[in-house]
Design a protein around this motif. Structure first.
Motif, short mmCIF file in Angstrom:
data_model
loop_
_atom_site.label_atom_id
_atom_site.label_comp_id
_atom_site.label_asym_id
_atom_site.label_seq_id
_atom_site.Cartn_x
_atom_site.Cartn_y
_atom_site.Cartn_z
N THR A 22 -27.34 -0.55 -2.43
CA THR A 22 -26.58 -1.69 -2.94
C THR A 22 -26.68 -1.67 -4.46
OG1 THR A 22 -28.52 -3.13 -2.76
CG2 THR A 22 -27.00 -3.14 -0.90
N ALA A 23 -25.65 -2.21 -5.10
CA ALA A 23 -25.64 -2.28 -6.56
C ALA A 23 -26.16 -3.64 -7.01
CB ALA A 23 -24.24 -2.05 -7.10
N GLU A 24 -26.72 -3.67 -8.20
CA GLU A 24 -27.24 -4.92 -8.73
C GLU A 24 -26.14 -5.90 -9.05
OE1 GLU A 24 -29.89 -3.99 -11.94
OE2 GLU A 24 -31.16 -2.77 -10.66
N GLU A 25 -25.01 -5.41 -9.59
CA GLU A 25 -23.92 -6.31 -9.93
C GLU A 25 -22.60 -5.55 -10.04
OE1 GLU A 25 -24.01 -6.69 -14.65
OE2 GLU A 25 -25.90 -7.36 -13.74
N GLY A 26 -21.52 -6.26 -9.81
CA GLY A 26 -20.20 -5.69 -10.01
C GLY A 26 -19.73 -4.71 -8.95
N ALA A 57 -20.86 19.03 -6.31
CA ALA A 57 -22.06 19.21 -5.47
C ALA A 57 -22.63 17.86 -5.06
CB ALA A 57 -23.11 20.03 -6.23
N THR A 58 -22.70 16.93 -6.01
CA THR A 58 -23.25 15.61 -5.73
C THR A 58 -22.38 14.87 -4.73
OG1 THR A 58 -24.23 15.51 -7.93
CG2 THR A 58 -24.00 13.42 -6.76
N LYS A 59 -21.06 14.91 -4.94
CA LYS A 59 -20.15 14.22 -4.03
C LYS A 59 -20.23 14.81 -2.62
CE LYS A 59 -15.87 14.12 -5.37
NZ LYS A 59 -14.44 13.89 -5.65
N THR A 86 -22.18 9.63 -9.89
CA THR A 86 -23.45 9.87 -10.58
C THR A 86 -24.47 8.79 -10.24
OG1 THR A 86 -22.29 10.95 -12.39
CG2 THR A 86 -24.52 10.18 -12.85
N ALA A 87 -24.04 7.53 -10.24
CA ALA A 87 -24.97 6.43 -9.98
C ALA A 87 -25.57 6.53 -8.58
CB ALA A 87 -24.25 5.10 -10.16
N ILE A 88 -24.72 6.78 -7.59
CA ILE A 88 -25.21 6.90 -6.21
C ILE A 88 -26.00 8.19 -6.06
CG2 ILE A 88 -24.53 7.11 -3.79
CD1 ILE A 88 -22.06 5.37 -4.56
N GLY A 89 -25.55 9.25 -6.70
CA GLY A 89 -26.27 10.53 -6.67
C GLY A 89 -27.68 10.41 -7.23
N GLU A 94 -33.56 10.51 -6.01
CA GLU A 94 -34.85 9.84 -5.88
C GLU A 94 -35.35 9.95 -4.43
OE1 GLU A 94 -36.50 5.38 -6.47
OE2 GLU A 94 -35.24 6.16 -8.08
N ILE A 95 -34.45 9.77 -3.49
CA ILE A 95 -34.81 9.84 -2.07
C ILE A 95 -35.36 11.22 -1.71
CG2 ILE A 95 -33.82 9.88 0.27
CD1 ILE A 95 -31.95 7.58 -0.72
N VAL A 96 -34.75 12.29 -2.24
CA VAL A 96 -35.19 13.64 -1.87
C VAL A 96 -36.36 14.14 -2.72
CG1 VAL A 96 -32.97 14.31 -0.91
CG2 VAL A 96 -33.46 14.83 -3.30
N GLY A 97 -36.75 13.36 -3.72
CA GLY A 97 -37.96 13.69 -4.47
C GLY A 97 -37.77 14.42 -5.78
N THR A 98 -36.53 14.57 -6.26
CA THR A 98 -36.33 15.31 -7.51
C THR A 98 -36.74 14.53 -8.74
OG1 THR A 98 -34.03 14.62 -7.73
CG2 THR A 98 -34.43 16.68 -6.56
N THR A 99 -37.01 13.25 -8.58
CA THR A 99 -37.39 12.44 -9.75
C THR A 99 -38.90 12.23 -9.87
OG1 THR A 99 -37.12 10.38 -8.51
CG2 THR A 99 -35.18 11.21 -9.72
#
Length: 107
Positions: A22-26, A57-59, A86-89, A94-99
């Motif tokens: 979910t997005a914080e706003e908008g 690749a991200t899409k 990019t934002a969703i990517g 983060e979910i897959v651990g790259t961050t």
């Protein structure tokens, strides 16, 4: 269509981890994804290595793990607001651990 608790339970049974983005706003569209499999992530990394293919690749990875809404709905959102890829990517990375940050220590 609304996602029901039963649908989420069924997704978890079928795919394991399920995430709600979910997005914080908008942005009021809820996006449900599953954790990528190793082959999905390997394909993502392989496509990344090709020149100028980061967005593609991200899409593709997002579409691979997308549970809700339908791909066409998400594609329309990407057409209207291309930066959402990019934002969703970023959340997916983060979910897959790259961050995850590691510290190296010489021994």
């Amino acid at each position: 269509m609304q996602v029901t608790d039963k649908q989420i339970k069924d997704w978890k049974t079928q795919y394991g981890q399920v995430f709600l983005l979910t997005a914080e706003e908008g942005f009021d569209q809820e996006i449900y994804i599953r954790k990528p499999t190793r082959p999905m992530f390997d394909r993502f990394q392989s496509t990344l290595m090709k020149k100028d293919k980061t967005g593609e690749a991200t899409k593709q990875l997002l579409f691979d793990v997308l549970l809700f809404p339908e791909k066409e709905v998400l594609q329309q959102l990407f057409d209207e607001r291309p930066g959402l890829v990019t934002a969703i990517g970023n959340q997916l990375m983060e979910i897959v651990g790259t961050t995850v940050n590691f510290t190296a220590k010489a021994l």
